[in-house]
Write a protein that holds these residues in place. Sequence first.
Motif, PDB file in Angstrom:
ATOM      1  N   THR A  43      78.991  22.434 -74.845  1.00 20.86           N
ATOM      2  CA  THR A  43      79.547  23.560 -75.597  1.00 20.86           C
ATOM      3  C   THR A  43      78.424  24.581 -75.707  1.00 20.86           C
ATOM      4  N   PRO A  44      78.743  25.866 -75.836  1.00 18.22           N
ATOM      5  CA  PRO A  44      77.683  26.882 -75.882  1.00 18.22           C
ATOM      6  C   PRO A  44      76.612  26.605 -76.937  1.00 18.22           C
ATOM      7  N   ASP A  45      77.038  26.305 -78.142  1.00 13.63           N
ATOM      8  CA  ASP A  45      76.066  26.101 -79.224  1.00 13.63           C
ATOM      9  C   ASP A  45      75.219  24.853 -78.996  1.00 13.63           C
ATOM     10  N   ARG A  46      75.845  23.782 -78.541  1.00 11.17           N
ATOM     11  CA  ARG A  46      75.104  22.535 -78.335  1.00 11.17           C
ATOM     12  C   ARG A  46      74.080  22.690 -77.208  1.00 11.17           C
ATOM     13  N   LEU A  47      74.472  23.369 -76.154  1.00 11.72           N
ATOM     14  CA  LEU A  47      73.549  23.584 -75.042  1.00 11.72           C
ATOM     15  C   LEU A  47      72.335  24.410 -75.465  1.00 11.72           C
ATOM     16  N   LEU A  48      72.557  25.374 -76.338  1.00 12.99           N
ATOM     17  CA  LEU A  48      71.437  26.184 -76.809  1.00 12.99           C
ATOM     18  C   LEU A  48      70.486  25.360 -77.672  1.00 12.99           C
ATOM     19  N   GLU A  49      71.039  24.437 -78.453  1.00  9.15           N
ATOM     20  CA  GLU A  49      70.188  23.545 -79.247  1.00  9.15           C
ATOM     21  C   GLU A  49      69.328  22.671 -78.335  1.00  9.15           C
ATOM     22  N   ALA A  71      65.607  23.607 -69.665  1.00 10.67           N
ATOM     23  CA  ALA A  71      65.893  24.693 -70.608  1.00 10.67           C
ATOM     24  C   ALA A  71      66.663  25.796 -69.884  1.00 10.67           C
ATOM     25  N   GLY A  72      66.189  26.149 -68.670  1.00 13.23           N
ATOM     26  CA  GLY A  72      66.892  27.150 -67.872  1.00 13.23           C
ATOM     27  C   GLY A  72      68.295  26.718 -67.526  1.00 13.23           C
ATOM     28  N   TYR A  73      68.446  25.441 -67.181  1.00 10.59           N
ATOM     29  CA  TYR A  73      69.768  24.890 -66.864  1.00 10.59           C
ATOM     30  C   TYR A  73      70.716  25.021 -68.055  1.00 10.59           C
ATOM     31  N   CYS A  74      70.241  24.659 -69.233  1.00  9.43           N
ATOM     32  CA  CYS A  74      71.084  24.745 -70.435  1.00  9.43           C
ATOM     33  C   CYS A  74      71.507  26.185 -70.722  1.00  9.43           C
ATOM     34  N   TYR A  75      70.563  27.099 -70.633  1.00  8.55           N
ATOM     35  CA  TYR A  75      70.884  28.503 -70.908  1.00  8.55           C
ATOM     36  C   TYR A  75      71.901  29.042 -69.908  1.00  8.55           C
ATOM     37  N   VAL A  76      71.700  28.750 -68.628  1.00 10.19           N
ATOM     38  CA  VAL A  76      72.618  29.328 -67.636  1.00 10.19           C
ATOM     39  C   VAL A  76      73.999  28.672 -67.721  1.00 10.19           C
ATOM     40  N   MET A  77      74.061  27.387 -68.006  1.00 12.40           N
ATOM     41  CA  MET A  77      75.368  26.752 -68.146  1.00 12.40           C
ATOM     42  C   MET A  77      76.126  27.308 -69.341  1.00 12.40           C
ATOM     43  N   SER A  78      75.384  27.680 -70.382  1.00  8.45           N
ATOM     44  CA  SER A  78      76.046  28.254 -71.561  1.00  8.45           C
ATOM     45  C   SER A  78      76.652  29.620 -71.253  1.00  8.45           C
ATOM     46  N   LYS A  83      82.648  33.487 -74.306  1.00  3.21           N
ATOM     47  CA  LYS A  83      83.834  34.341 -74.325  1.00  3.21           C
ATOM     48  C   LYS A  83      83.445  35.814 -74.398  1.00  3.21           C
ATOM     49  N   ASP A  84      82.253  36.065 -74.913  1.00  4.61           N
ATOM     50  CA  ASP A  84      81.754  37.426 -75.068  1.00  4.61           C
ATOM     51  C   ASP A  84      80.766  37.737 -73.939  1.00  4.61           C
ATOM     52  N   ASN A  85      81.188  38.587 -73.009  1.00  4.52           N
ATOM     53  CA  ASN A  85      80.327  38.928 -71.869  1.00  4.52           C
ATOM     54  C   ASN A  85      79.044  39.646 -72.273  1.00  4.52           C
ATOM     55  N   ASP A  86      79.036  40.234 -73.457  1.00  2.00           N
ATOM     56  CA  ASP A  86      77.838  40.935 -73.922  1.00  2.00           C
ATOM     57  C   ASP A  86      76.665  39.979 -74.147  1.00  2.00           C
ATOM     58  N   LYS A  87      76.961  38.687 -74.279  1.00  2.00           N
ATOM     59  CA  LYS A  87      75.898  37.706 -74.520  1.00  2.00           C
ATOM     60  C   LYS A  87      75.324  37.130 -73.222  1.00  2.00           C
ATOM     61  N   ARG A 123      75.421  36.417 -63.714  1.00  2.00           N
ATOM     62  CA  ARG A 123      75.370  37.859 -63.998  1.00  2.00           C
ATOM     63  C   ARG A 123      76.566  38.600 -63.399  1.00  2.00           C
ATOM     64  N   ILE A 124      77.220  38.005 -62.422  1.00  2.00           N
ATOM     65  CA  ILE A 124      78.366  38.665 -61.783  1.00  2.00           C
ATOM     66  C   ILE A 124      79.511  38.875 -62.765  1.00  2.00           C
ATOM     67  N   ARG A 125      79.756  37.897 -63.611  1.00  2.00           N
ATOM     68  CA  ARG A 125      80.927  37.945 -64.488  1.00  2.00           C
ATOM     69  C   ARG A 125      80.888  39.108 -65.481  1.00  2.00           C
ATOM     70  N   VAL A 126      79.702  39.637 -65.748  1.00  2.00           N
ATOM     71  CA  VAL A 126      79.594  40.770 -66.678  1.00  2.00           C
ATOM     72  C   VAL A 126      80.296  42.000 -66.115  1.00  2.00           C
ATOM     73  N   ASP A 127      80.179  42.203 -64.792  1.00  2.00           N
ATOM     74  CA  ASP A 127      80.795  43.362 -64.138  1.00  2.00           C
ATOM     75  C   ASP A 127      81.001  43.022 -62.658  1.00  2.00           C
ATOM     76  N   PRO A 128      82.054  42.244 -62.351  1.00  2.00           N
ATOM     77  CA  PRO A 128      82.255  41.758 -60.982  1.00  2.00           C
ATOM     78  C   PRO A 128      82.318  42.864 -59.927  1.00  2.00           C
ATOM     79  N   MET A 129      82.959  43.957 -60.217  1.00  2.00           N
ATOM     80  CA  MET A 129      83.124  45.010 -59.220  1.00  2.00           C
ATOM     81  C   MET A 129      81.787  45.626 -58.822  1.00  2.00           C
ATOM     82  N   ASN A 130      80.921  45.848 -59.787  1.00  2.00           N
ATOM     83  CA  ASN A 130      79.639  46.504 -59.518  1.00  2.00           C
ATOM     84  C   ASN A 130      78.493  45.538 -59.235  1.00  2.00           C
ATOM     85  N   ARG A 131      78.650  44.299 -59.670  1.00  2.00           N
ATOM     86  CA  ARG A 131      77.557  43.340 -59.509  1.00  2.00           C
ATOM     87  C   ARG A 131      77.818  42.298 -58.426  1.00  2.00           C
TER      88      ARG A 131
END
Length: 215
Positions: A43-49, A71-78, A83-87, A123-131
């Motif tokens: 889950t996002p929160d658990r992975l960050l912990e 640590a990198g694996y956990c962050y990227v999987m999260s 649900k919020d692309n801004d994060k 990073r693609i999911r933030v803006d698929p058309m441009n990224r």
Amino acid sequence: MKRILFSICLLVGLASASMAQSAQYEGAMSKQVAMLDDSTNFTPDRLLEIANTFERIGAAEKSQWLPFYYAGYCYVMSTFMQKDNDKVDDLADKAAVNIEQAEAISPKNDEINCIKSLIATSRIRVDPMNRGMKYGMESANLLVQANQINQENPRVYMLQGQSLFYTPEQFGGSKTEAKKKFEVALQKFSSFKPASGIAPHWGEAYTKGLLAQIK
């Protein structure tokens, strides 16, 4: 004679301290890696912990690449669960910082390249058309490099298959080609032996799940 005895005692003491430190590191890492083998922790929160704990281990064991890798694996999987692309970019940046630290310790590492590929994909999911084109190519090139380093790494084929699976056909995706990659990945998983109990070994169950969706 006294100097010789003192030197021997000193060497024994240093060796004992080193062994104790190594055992402590192995124990801490084993506990955290076991958490990543448990799907309920994805889950996002658990992975960050868990990522925070790996970062603390890395800060204490500066010569070890695996804490920074995980640590990198956990962050990227999260990022893929947000649900919020801004994060997403902020988390991808944190993943990248850790992976850079891992790579500084262990350069030309196929496992590290796999995580770098995932970071680019995230990073693609933030803006698929441009990224899409920029990061899609970056992700693919990193997997090619990983394969050149180690052709037996099943995660390389799994991630290549994942890209083909989720990319629309008009942009080069293909379920048929994805299936081929997943089948190769499972063949590699069947003979894959991690270097240790804490070495990267994730992905087999996920590969089977995606392959089942195609079948």
